[in-house]
Design an enzyme around this catalytic site. Structure first.
Site, PDB file in Angstrom:
ATOM      1  N   SER A  98      38.369  12.327   5.685  1.00 37.92           N
ATOM      2  CA  SER A  98      39.750  12.964   5.993  1.00 37.92           C
ATOM      3  C   SER A  98      41.130  12.519   5.599  1.00 37.92           C
ATOM      4  CB  SER A  98      39.899  13.353   7.676  1.00 37.92           C
ATOM      5  OG  SER A  98      39.934  11.846   8.289  1.00 37.92           O
ATOM      6  N   CYS A 105      37.211 -18.616  10.592  1.00 34.63           N
ATOM      7  CA  CYS A 105      36.939 -19.967  10.048  1.00 34.63           C
ATOM      8  C   CYS A 105      35.744 -19.785   8.654  1.00 34.63           C
ATOM      9  CB  CYS A 105      36.218 -20.736  11.140  1.00 34.63           C
ATOM     10  SG  CYS A 105      34.437 -20.502  11.227  1.00 34.63           S
ATOM     11  N   HIS A 145      34.101  -0.312   4.742  1.00 40.64           N
ATOM     12  CA  HIS A 145      34.582  -0.693   5.996  1.00 40.64           C
ATOM     13  C   HIS A 145      33.579  -1.457   6.901  1.00 40.64           C
ATOM     14  CE1 HIS A 145      37.627   2.923   5.555  1.00 40.64           C
ATOM     15  NE2 HIS A 145      38.049   1.836   4.974  1.00 40.64           N
TER      16      HIS A 145
END
Ligand code: NAD
Ligand code: ZN
Length: 266
Positions: free
Chosen positions: A210, A136, A124
């Site tokens: 979770s 870009c 993440h």
């Protein structure tokens, strides 16, 4: 813990990888709030936002500097935190070629504890990094030193705004994190590598998550399909616990050192 450690020994005896998947709960004992507790909320103007609303591309489009302020506050919390016994225990496993660490955390605490980048997959992103908001290039760059951490309620200054630009094209920079309304890829988030590692697992230890994001679900289901032993470490019941062969309803900083001891010399 006995059933958990027996499951760990069982997984260890099989052929295949030893995979640990960590989530925000692993850093909770370092003082970094998870997204679920009350501390996760953030106020913009008169409105209180849940992290799942703010950690989105849609929120960044609408109010980029408020989203940046939230990240620069959280970066300060992460910088002020120290790795705990859970992060530290996992470092020893990296000596084995069988081992892979997959983390949803953006706080960098596994790396700061000493886990090597080569076998640590930050799926993440990393709260210390930014990239071009116009995409870009997929290249990440450190947030410039001229951009300070912020207190709650403190706005991003004009100087910091001027520094938060893409070094290639001059467009606005964005945090290098995966938002809830975005997709994984290999270049930035190790999608293919992590899927491969999970499908080679003999043992999967899931800790402090979770089950609200997509790639962790894939990791658990691919490992399950590969016949891996699955162990869930979490202070609370959660969907991964239902899929696990054994569950430790205790804190990650307590359980991970015991699990790592059981895995000695893998
Ligand atoms: P989450 O906040 O949704 O859930 C945290 C889980 O940890 C819960 O199931 C909770 O029961 C458990 N938990 C809390 N304290 C624990 C402890 N001491 N030991 C073991 N388990 C404990 O977090 P998530 O599932 O990781 O997903 C939210 C996303 O938000 C992540 O993907 C991540 O990118 C981001 N996030 C990162 C950080 C960080 O980097 N530290 C913090 C918050 C959110
Ligand atoms: Zn750019």
């Amino acid at each position: 813990m006995d059933a958990v450690l027996a499951a760990v020994r069982d997984g260890r005896a099989r052929t295949g990888r030893i995979v640990v998947l960590t989530g925000a709960g692993v850093s909770a004992e370092s003082g970094i709030p998870t997204f679920r507790g009350k501390e996760g909320y953030w106020t913009v103007g008169a409105r209180e936002y849940h992290p799942q609303e703010l950690a989105t591309h849609a929120a960044f489009e609408r109010m980029p500097w408020d989203v940046w302020a939230w990240y620069l506050y959280r970066r300060g919390v992460c910088r002020g935190a120290e790795p705990n016994a859970g992060h530290r225990a996992l470092v020893a496993l990296a000596a084995s070629e069988r081992f892979a660490l997959v983390t949803q955390n953006v706080d960098g605490l596994h790396i700061r504890a000493g886990s090597p980048r080569a076998s640590t997959y930050e799926i993440h992103g990393d709260i210390e990094l930014a990239r071009c908001a116009d995409e870009c290039t997929p290249t990440r760059f450190p947030i410039p030193a001229a951009v300070p951490d912020l207190q709650k309620g403190e706005p991003v200054s004009a100087e910091a705004r001027a520094a938060l630009v893409c070094p290639q094209c001059g467009a606005m920079a964005r945090p290098h994190v995966l938002w809830f309304d975005e997709s994984y890829d290999e270049d930035r988030f190790h999608l293919d590598t992590v899927r491969r590692v999970a499908s080679e697992a003999a043992l999967l230890v899931v800790a402090g998550t979770s089950a609200q994001t997509n790639l962790p679900w894939q990791v658990v289901s691919l490992a399950g399909r590969a016949g891996a032993v699955i162990v869930d470490v979490n202070t609370e019941d959660n969907p991964f616990g239902d899929l696990a062969h054994a569950v430790a309803r205790t804190s990650a900083a307590t359980a991970l050192p015991l699990i790592v001891d059981t895995l000695a010399d893998i």
